[in-house]
Design a protein around this motif. Structure first.
Motif, PDB file in Angstrom:
ATOM      1  N   ALA A  84     -28.344 -52.316  43.477  1.00 29.42           N
ATOM      2  CA  ALA A  84     -28.036 -51.571  44.688  1.00 29.42           C
ATOM      3  C   ALA A  84     -26.673 -52.001  45.221  1.00 29.42           C
ATOM      4  O   ALA A  84     -26.125 -51.383  46.119  1.00 29.42           O
ATOM      5  CB  ALA A  84     -29.115 -51.788  45.745  1.00 29.42           C
ATOM      6  N   GLY A  85     -26.125 -53.070  44.647  1.00 32.45           N
ATOM      7  CA  GLY A  85     -24.795 -53.572  44.992  1.00 32.45           C
ATOM      8  C   GLY A  85     -23.802 -53.173  43.917  1.00 32.45           C
ATOM      9  O   GLY A  85     -23.906 -52.097  43.337  1.00 32.45           O
ATOM     10  N   THR A  86     -22.847 -54.062  43.630  1.00 30.49           N
ATOM     11  CA  THR A  86     -21.770 -53.759  42.676  1.00 30.49           C
ATOM     12  C   THR A  86     -21.684 -54.832  41.608  1.00 30.49           C
ATOM     13  O   THR A  86     -21.734 -56.023  41.919  1.00 30.49           O
ATOM     14  CB  THR A  86     -20.417 -53.672  43.416  1.00 30.49           C
ATOM     15  OG1 THR A  86     -20.509 -52.630  44.396  1.00 30.49           O
ATOM     16  CG2 THR A  86     -19.278 -53.362  42.459  1.00 30.49           C
ATOM     17  N   VAL A  87     -21.543 -54.397  40.369  1.00 30.11           N
ATOM     18  CA  VAL A  87     -21.229 -55.272  39.244  1.00 30.11           C
ATOM     19  C   VAL A  87     -19.882 -54.801  38.725  1.00 30.11           C
ATOM     20  O   VAL A  87     -19.751 -53.634  38.320  1.00 30.11           O
ATOM     21  CB  VAL A  87     -22.294 -55.198  38.127  1.00 30.11           C
ATOM     22  CG1 VAL A  87     -21.891 -56.053  36.929  1.00 30.11           C
ATOM     23  CG2 VAL A  87     -23.661 -55.613  38.654  1.00 30.11           C
ATOM     24  N   THR A  88     -18.861 -55.666  38.756  1.00 32.64           N
ATOM     25  CA  THR A  88     -17.522 -55.223  38.346  1.00 32.64           C
ATOM     26  C   THR A  88     -17.346 -55.193  36.828  1.00 32.64           C
ATOM     27  O   THR A  88     -16.392 -54.613  36.340  1.00 32.64           O
ATOM     28  CB  THR A  88     -16.415 -56.108  38.962  1.00 32.64           C
ATOM     29  OG1 THR A  88     -16.546 -57.440  38.460  1.00 32.64           O
ATOM     30  CG2 THR A  88     -16.487 -56.090  40.489  1.00 32.64           C
ATOM     31  N   GLY A  89     -18.251 -55.816  36.108  1.00 37.24           N
ATOM     32  CA  GLY A  89     -18.183 -55.826  34.643  1.00 37.24           C
ATOM     33  C   GLY A  89     -19.360 -55.084  34.049  1.00 37.24           C
ATOM     34  O   GLY A  89     -19.854 -54.105  34.607  1.00 37.24           O
ATOM     35  N   ASP A  90     -19.842 -55.593  32.907  1.00 38.56           N
ATOM     36  CA  ASP A  90     -20.953 -54.972  32.189  1.00 38.56           C
ATOM     37  C   ASP A  90     -22.289 -55.497  32.700  1.00 38.56           C
ATOM     38  O   ASP A  90     -22.379 -56.615  33.218  1.00 38.56           O
ATOM     39  CB  ASP A  90     -20.863 -55.281  30.692  1.00 38.56           C
ATOM     40  CG  ASP A  90     -19.590 -54.735  30.044  1.00 38.56           C
ATOM     41  OD1 ASP A  90     -18.985 -53.805  30.607  1.00 38.56           O
ATOM     42  OD2 ASP A  90     -19.217 -55.256  28.979  1.00 38.56           O
ATOM     43  N   LEU A  91     -23.338 -54.694  32.513  1.00 36.97           N
ATOM     44  CA  LEU A  91     -24.713 -55.096  32.795  1.00 36.97           C
ATOM     45  C   LEU A  91     -25.487 -54.996  31.492  1.00 36.97           C
ATOM     46  O   LEU A  91     -25.545 -53.919  30.886  1.00 36.97           O
ATOM     47  CB  LEU A  91     -25.344 -54.191  33.854  1.00 36.97           C
ATOM     48  CG  LEU A  91     -26.844 -54.371  34.093  1.00 36.97           C
ATOM     49  CD1 LEU A  91     -27.155 -55.768  34.645  1.00 36.97           C
ATOM     50  CD2 LEU A  91     -27.373 -53.295  35.022  1.00 36.97           C
ATOM     51  N   ILE A  92     -26.069 -56.112  31.067  1.00 37.99           N
ATOM     52  CA  ILE A  92     -26.851 -56.126  29.837  1.00 37.99           C
ATOM     53  C   ILE A  92     -28.265 -56.576  30.183  1.00 37.99           C
ATOM     54  O   ILE A  92     -28.474 -57.685  30.682  1.00 37.99           O
ATOM     55  CB  ILE A  92     -26.225 -57.071  28.790  1.00 37.99           C
ATOM     56  CG1 ILE A  92     -24.805 -56.601  28.473  1.00 37.99           C
ATOM     57  CG2 ILE A  92     -27.090 -57.123  27.531  1.00 37.99           C
ATOM     58  CD1 ILE A  92     -23.987 -57.594  27.693  1.00 37.99           C
ATOM     59  N   CYS A  93     -29.226 -55.686  29.940  1.00 41.51           N
ATOM     60  CA  CYS A  93     -30.642 -55.977  30.170  1.00 41.51           C
ATOM     61  C   CYS A  93     -31.289 -56.124  28.794  1.00 41.51           C
ATOM     62  O   CYS A  93     -31.618 -55.132  28.145  1.00 41.51           O
ATOM     63  CB  CYS A  93     -31.304 -54.853  30.965  1.00 41.51           C
ATOM     64  SG  CYS A  93     -30.577 -54.625  32.606  1.00 41.51           S
ATOM     65  N   ALA A  94     -31.448 -57.378  28.349  1.00 42.85           N
ATOM     66  CA  ALA A  94     -31.858 -57.659  26.981  1.00 42.85           C
ATOM     67  C   ALA A  94     -33.260 -57.160  26.650  1.00 42.85           C
ATOM     68  O   ALA A  94     -33.510 -56.731  25.529  1.00 42.85           O
ATOM     69  CB  ALA A  94     -31.763 -59.160  26.713  1.00 42.85           C
TER      70      ALA A  94
END
Length: 181
Positions: A84-94
């Motif tokens: 619900a916020g910000t991730v400035t890079g990648d998001l990896i959900c293994a």
């Protein structure tokens, strides 16, 4: 690609707050910086956020990035994540799903093993050249769902792909089995 109206059924911790569906629809109706702003969700949006099933246990949503939180850089989680916020890079959900909520943003690529649900949030960044493909990817061998006003500025690799109520992928989409070809 399915483009009919749909919605979100919230289970477990998400369902404890009876106003969650209204809150999500209300946030989505206000846009994510890319569309018109309205104060109250439309009836169509309220319906749209009440039919898709999101079960935190099934999705393994063990990580939550709250509104206003900013993760500078990439994040890899062992299970799934709600943003619900910000991730400035990648998001990896293994080993789980990625849920990008209204107002949530992942500026890099998203990889998830189960599902990716963009519920009015944004994934990727638009290419500076409108004729160029985005440099970010959305990779999921399972289900990818984009609900308006959500947008994914990515090249998407999906098992199944559904877009509802104006949600879209800006960049391209290919079956997961064609990845690397």
């Amino acid at each position: 690609m399915n483009t009919s109206a749909t919605a979100v059924h919230l289970h477990g911790d998400l369902a404890e707050d009876a106003s969650n569906v209204h809150r999500l629809a209300s946030l989505a109706s206000r846009g994510n910086g890319m569309g018109a702003q309205t104060a109250e969700p439309t009836d169509k949006q309220k319906t749209a956020y009440s039919e898709i099933v999101i079960d935190p246990a099934r999705e393994r949503l063990s990580t939550y990035i709250a509104p206003g939180a900013v993760i500078k850089g990439s994040i890899e989680v062992g299970e799934g994540a709600r943003v619900a916020g910000t991730v400035t890079g990648d998001l990896i959900c293994a080993n789980g799903s990625a849920v990008i909520e209204p107002g949530g943003e992942v500026m890099g690529s998203v990889h998830a093993s189960e599902r990716v649900i963009v519920m009015g949030g944004r994934v990727g960044t638009p290419a500076s050249d409108p004729n160029a493909r985005p440099s970010t990817e959305l990779v999921c061998p399972g289900e990818v769902i984009v609900i308006g006003p959500g947008v994914a500025h990515v090249v998407a690799y999906y098992g199944t792909l559904n877009a509802y109520d104006g949600g879209y992928i800006d960049g391209g989409a290919r079956p997961y089995s064609k990845r690397g070809q």
